[in-house]
Design a protein around this motif. Structure first.
Motif, PDB file in Angstrom:
ATOM      1  N   ALA A   1      -1.517   6.679   7.425  1.00  0.00           N
ATOM      2  CA  ALA A   1      -1.999   7.993   7.009  1.00  0.00           C
ATOM      3  C   ALA A   1      -0.864   8.719   6.303  1.00  0.00           C
ATOM      4  CB  ALA A   1      -2.482   8.811   8.207  1.00  0.00           C
TER       5      ALA A   1
ATOM      6  N   ASP B   1      -3.423  17.717   3.717  1.00  0.00           N
ATOM      7  CA  ASP B   1      -4.329  16.848   2.959  1.00  0.00           C
ATOM      8  C   ASP B   1      -4.013  15.413   3.372  1.00  0.00           C
ATOM      9  OD1 ASP B   1      -5.523  18.959   1.466  1.00  0.00           O
ATOM     10  OD2 ASP B   1      -3.763  18.992   0.164  1.00  0.00           O
ATOM     11  N   ILE B   2      -5.044  14.675   3.776  1.00  0.00           N
ATOM     12  CA  ILE B   2      -4.834  13.390   4.436  1.00  0.00           C
ATOM     13  C   ILE B   2      -5.428  12.263   3.602  1.00  0.00           C
ATOM     14  CG2 ILE B   2      -5.310  12.039   6.514  1.00  0.00           C
ATOM     15  CD1 ILE B   2      -5.521  14.776   7.990  1.00  0.00           C
ATOM     16  N   GLU B   3      -4.609  11.242   3.400  1.00  0.00           N
ATOM     17  CA  GLU B   3      -5.034  10.036   2.694  1.00  0.00           C
ATOM     18  C   GLU B   3      -4.794   8.841   3.613  1.00  0.00           C
ATOM     19  OE1 GLU B   3      -3.957   7.547  -1.433  1.00  0.00           O
ATOM     20  OE2 GLU B   3      -2.714   9.246  -0.777  1.00  0.00           O
TER      21      GLU B   3
ATOM     22  N   GLU C   1       0.815  -1.215   0.000  1.00  0.00           N
ATOM     23  CA  GLU C   1       0.000   0.000   0.000  1.00  0.00           C
ATOM     24  C   GLU C   1       0.850   1.266   0.000  1.00  0.00           C
ATOM     25  OE1 GLU C   1       0.144  -1.483   4.361  1.00  0.00           O
ATOM     26  OE2 GLU C   1       0.108  -2.321   2.331  1.00  0.00           O
TER      27      GLU C   1
ATOM     28  N   ARG D   1      -0.037  15.270   3.753  1.00  0.00           N
ATOM     29  CA  ARG D   1       0.794  16.187   2.976  1.00  0.00           C
ATOM     30  C   ARG D   1       0.492  17.624   3.371  1.00  0.00           C
ATOM     31  NH1 ARG D   1      -0.735  11.965  -0.455  1.00  0.00           N
ATOM     32  NH2 ARG D   1       1.011  10.911  -1.490  1.00  0.00           N
TER      33      ARG D   1
ATOM     34  N   LEU E   1      -4.430   4.891   4.013  1.00  0.00           N
ATOM     35  CA  LEU E   1      -4.021   3.763   3.179  1.00  0.00           C
ATOM     36  C   LEU E   1      -4.210   2.470   3.967  1.00  0.00           C
ATOM     37  CD1 LEU E   1      -0.700   5.453   2.106  1.00  0.00           C
ATOM     38  CD2 LEU E   1      -2.699   5.203   0.648  1.00  0.00           C
TER      39      LEU E   1
END
Length: 262
Positions: A255, A215-217, A81, A258, A219
């Motif tokens: 997480a 900005d949060i992604e 991931e 960015r 995974l």
């Protein structure tokens, strides 16, 4: 005593002590999984010489991987991931990498090999892990800073640089990643593995602290279709499945956060 004899002795002891109960059979099953994974691990080393076969860190030499659960790292499919993030690092403009919870240096060394322009700090609380990280760095011909427990006040020393914080600290991210206490974090990109703690899962607390600045992604762990060596691809499906087993005890999403404006 060979690894096979040790396995037989251990299984015999479990059955003699506990009998043919469901709990005993479960313990035997898990033991045999470990045993089979160690055999696969050692076969990978025999075939590939301890070098990572594929993935972002192909060619990297692992430190003393015999009889250890490092098959996914050796194959290059570990934590698939994260592969897209790792592959983008050389062109992301990072100047500093702070790898907190570096273990034996899989990511710190792998990233330094990919992006020699990045200055890398690798920290772990375990002195043995620190030693192995230094030795692995030397094996791979890279120069990184290796240290012990990370003082979060040190985040301020990296302010003003394009910095990536890579954090895997088994729940201590709850204490460490706090931009209210350590404001330099607001300007840094952060990749953190989120763990369960006695106070709850950090996926419910840590990312929320960065909602105004990043900005949060999220995974989630996932399977990864990787380039198997011929001997594994042509072998049994069971070996292929076990070779990529990462032995996660609970849900540990990542997480990627960015910093805006960087």
């Amino acid at each position: 005593m060979s690894i096979h004899q040790r396995a037989f002795t251990a299984i015999s002891a479990i059955m003699a002590k506990r009998g043919a109960t469901e709990g005993a059979m479960s313990d035997v099953f898990e033991f045999l999984l470990h045993y089979r994974c160690l055999l696969i691990n050692n076969t990978i080393i025999k075939q590939g010489g301890g070098r990572v076969h594929g993935g972002p860190f192909a060619g990297m030499i692992l430190h003393d991987p015999v009889n250890r659960m490092q098959a996914p790292q050796l194959l290059g499919c570990y934590e698939g991931e994260l592969h897209e993030i790792v592959q983008a690092i050389p062109d992301a403009g990072y100047q500093h990498l702070i790898n907190i919870g570096c273990g034996e240096g899989y990511y710190a060394i792998g990233i330094k090999r990919m992006a020699p322009q990045i200055e890398v700090w690798a920290h772990d609380i375990d002195p043995e892990a620190q030693r192995k990280c230094r030795e692995a760095a030397a094996l791979n011909g890279v120069d990184i800073h290796v240290g012990g427990i990370f003082d979060p006040q040190s985040f301020a020393q990296h302010a003003g640089y394009r910095t990536l914080v890579w954090c895997d600290v088994e729940g201590a991210e709850e204490m460490l990643l706090d931009p209210a206490r350590y404001p330099a974090l607001a300007g840094m990109d952060i990749l953190v593995e989120l763990h369960s703690t006695d106070a709850g899962h950090t996926r419910d607390s840590v990312p929320a602290r960065f909602g105004d600045t990043h900005d949060i992604e999220i995974l989630q762990p996932r399977g990864y279709a990787f380039d198997m060596p011929d001997w594994l691809r042509d072998g049994s499906q069971l070996n292929q499945l076990l070779a990529r087993l990462e032995w996660r005890g609970s849900a540990t999403p990542w997480a990627m956060m960015r910093a805006r404006g960087t």
